[in-house]
Design an enzyme around this catalytic site. Structure first.
Site, short mmCIF file in Angstrom:
data_model
loop_
_atom_site.label_atom_id
_atom_site.label_comp_id
_atom_site.label_asym_id
_atom_site.label_seq_id
_atom_site.Cartn_x
_atom_site.Cartn_y
_atom_site.Cartn_z
N HIS A 26 0.83 -1.27 -0.22
CA HIS A 26 0.09 0.01 -0.04
C HIS A 26 1.16 1.33 0.07
O HIS A 26 1.86 1.41 0.86
CB HIS A 26 -0.95 0.02 1.18
CG HIS A 26 -1.80 -1.17 1.17
ND1 HIS A 26 -1.77 -2.07 1.97
CD2 HIS A 26 -2.90 -1.34 0.70
CE1 HIS A 26 -2.72 -2.84 1.74
NE2 HIS A 26 -3.46 -2.43 1.07
N HIS A 33 -5.09 -5.55 -6.49
CA HIS A 33 -4.81 -6.99 -5.74
C HIS A 33 -6.30 -7.39 -5.19
O HIS A 33 -7.17 -6.89 -5.07
CB HIS A 33 -3.67 -6.65 -4.58
CG HIS A 33 -3.95 -5.77 -3.71
ND1 HIS A 33 -3.93 -4.38 -3.59
CD2 HIS A 33 -4.46 -6.05 -2.36
CE1 HIS A 33 -4.15 -3.69 -2.57
NE2 HIS A 33 -4.59 -4.66 -1.72
N CYS A 68 -12.27 -7.56 6.86
CA CYS A 68 -11.55 -7.61 5.42
C CYS A 68 -10.11 -8.34 5.68
O CYS A 68 -9.60 -8.52 6.68
CB CYS A 68 -11.28 -6.02 5.16
SG CYS A 68 -12.89 -5.21 4.98
N HIS A 70 -6.95 -10.36 2.91
CA HIS A 70 -6.31 -10.80 1.62
C HIS A 70 -6.27 -12.42 1.65
O HIS A 70 -5.38 -12.72 2.45
CB HIS A 70 -4.97 -9.97 1.38
CG HIS A 70 -5.22 -8.58 1.54
ND1 HIS A 70 -5.10 -7.88 2.66
CD2 HIS A 70 -5.26 -7.65 0.83
CE1 HIS A 70 -5.30 -6.61 2.35
NE2 HIS A 70 -5.55 -6.49 1.30
N GLU A 88 -8.81 -12.41 13.70
CA GLU A 88 -9.12 -11.05 14.05
C GLU A 88 -10.12 -10.99 15.13
O GLU A 88 -9.89 -10.08 16.05
CB GLU A 88 -9.70 -10.35 12.80
CG GLU A 88 -9.54 -9.02 12.78
CD GLU A 88 -9.78 -8.46 11.51
OE1 GLU A 88 -10.64 -7.47 11.33
OE2 GLU A 88 -8.68 -8.60 10.53
N TYR A 105 -13.09 -1.39 -5.72
CA TYR A 105 -12.98 0.01 -5.36
C TYR A 105 -11.50 0.24 -5.22
O TYR A 105 -10.44 -0.42 -5.18
CB TYR A 105 -13.56 0.17 -4.07
CG TYR A 105 -12.88 -0.32 -2.90
CD1 TYR A 105 -12.10 0.87 -2.22
CD2 TYR A 105 -12.60 -1.61 -2.34
CE1 TYR A 105 -11.44 0.22 -1.01
CE2 TYR A 105 -12.05 -2.07 -1.30
CZ TYR A 105 -11.10 -1.07 -0.62
OH TYR A 105 -10.58 -1.48 0.30
N GLU A 115 -5.88 2.59 -1.66
CA GLU A 115 -6.29 1.19 -1.73
C GLU A 115 -6.88 0.92 -2.80
O GLU A 115 -7.68 1.62 -3.50
CB GLU A 115 -7.34 1.02 -0.34
CG GLU A 115 -7.84 -0.38 -0.04
CD GLU A 115 -6.64 -1.57 0.30
OE1 GLU A 115 -5.77 -1.73 -0.54
OE2 GLU A 115 -6.69 -1.71 1.60
N GLU A 117 -8.47 -2.80 -4.80
CA GLU A 117 -8.82 -4.06 -4.58
C GLU A 117 -9.85 -4.48 -5.52
O GLU A 117 -11.08 -3.66 -5.73
CB GLU A 117 -9.11 -4.17 -3.35
CG GLU A 117 -7.99 -3.90 -2.21
CD GLU A 117 -8.46 -4.42 -0.83
OE1 GLU A 117 -7.44 -4.55 0.14
OE2 GLU A 117 -9.54 -4.16 -0.45
N TRP A 169 -14.86 1.78 1.51
CA TRP A 169 -15.39 0.72 0.94
C TRP A 169 -16.74 0.29 1.32
O TRP A 169 -17.67 -0.26 0.61
CB TRP A 169 -14.31 -0.58 0.89
CG TRP A 169 -14.13 -1.02 2.20
CD1 TRP A 169 -14.71 -1.82 3.09
CD2 TRP A 169 -12.80 -0.36 3.17
NE1 TRP A 169 -13.97 -2.08 4.37
CE2 TRP A 169 -13.04 -1.19 4.21
CE3 TRP A 169 -11.84 0.66 2.67
CZ2 TRP A 169 -12.05 -0.80 5.29
CZ3 TRP A 169 -11.02 0.85 3.86
CH2 TRP A 169 -10.78 0.15 5.10
#
Length: 203
Positions: A26, A33, A68, A70, A88, A105, A115, A117, A169
């Site tokens: 980032h 990504h 959120c 990845h 998390e 977005y 950001e 993605e 987002w």
């Protein structure tokens, strides 16, 4: 997963073209990504809302959806969602369903950090009693259960959400999710064939 966390880089069609370390991906020119967003509900349709930890690189302290993350290289995206809910928030026993397979977005922070993605969105529903989250303080500053209608009302930065804005987002996702219907437990399931090619490993 172990070692340095990596993200999957994408071309404009959503196919994987490489990887990058998450810690350095980032910046002012963040490459496209693969990511995901999850909205976790209990049996009454309440959403588990989170506030991002204040030490996060992107949008620290911002109110947002449940989690959120990845997918790592070769990791099925649904497995990545379960992994993130567990690590998390300490939440297990969740049924996942894809609802927005094509969400994408790009957002820019005040300091210029970007950001960028392709970010399929999942609905999670608890399969057992309401979870008592155990948030990782490096990821989540606080969390709470909130009726979906209240969360939607507080998503508009021009109205109820002005004093405590939702993540960029989240604002766009809420608009697309409410178009699916007022009851989140009855949103139609999205077509897995519409996922970015890099996300079609095992959904």
């Amino acid at each position: 997963m172990s070692g340095v966390e990596q993200v999957v880089l994408l071309d404009e069609d959503g196919a994987a073209v490489g990887t990058a370390d998450k810690s350095g991906v980032h910046g002012p020119d963040t490459p496209l990504h693969l990511a995901f967003s999850c909205y976790l509900f209990d049996a009454d349709g309440r959403l588990l809302v989170t506030r991002r930890a204040f030490g996060k690189t992107t949008w620290p302290g911002v109110r947002t959806n449940t989690c959120c993350g990845h997918p790592g290289p070769g990791e099925p995206i649904d497995a990545a969602v379960h992994r993130r809910l567990a690590s998390e928030l300490g939440v297990h026993g969740v049924t996942l369903e894809l609802v927005l397979p094509r969400f994408r977005y790009r957002a820019v922070m005040a300091d210029g950090t970007v950001e960028h993605e392709l970010c399929p969105v999942f609905r999670g529903v608890l399969t057992g009693p309401v979870a008592v989250p155990e948030p990782d303080p490096t990821e989540v500053a606080e969390c709470w259960w909130q009726p979906w209608a209240e969360f939607v009302a507080a998503a508009d930065p021009r109205g109820d959400g002005a004093a405590d804005p939702l993540s960029p987002w989240g604002q766009v996702q809420v608009a697309e999710l409410t178009a699916l219907g007022p009851d989140p437990l009855h949103w139609p399931v999205g077509d897995a064939a519409a996922l970015p090619p890099a996300a079609r490993l095992a959904v």
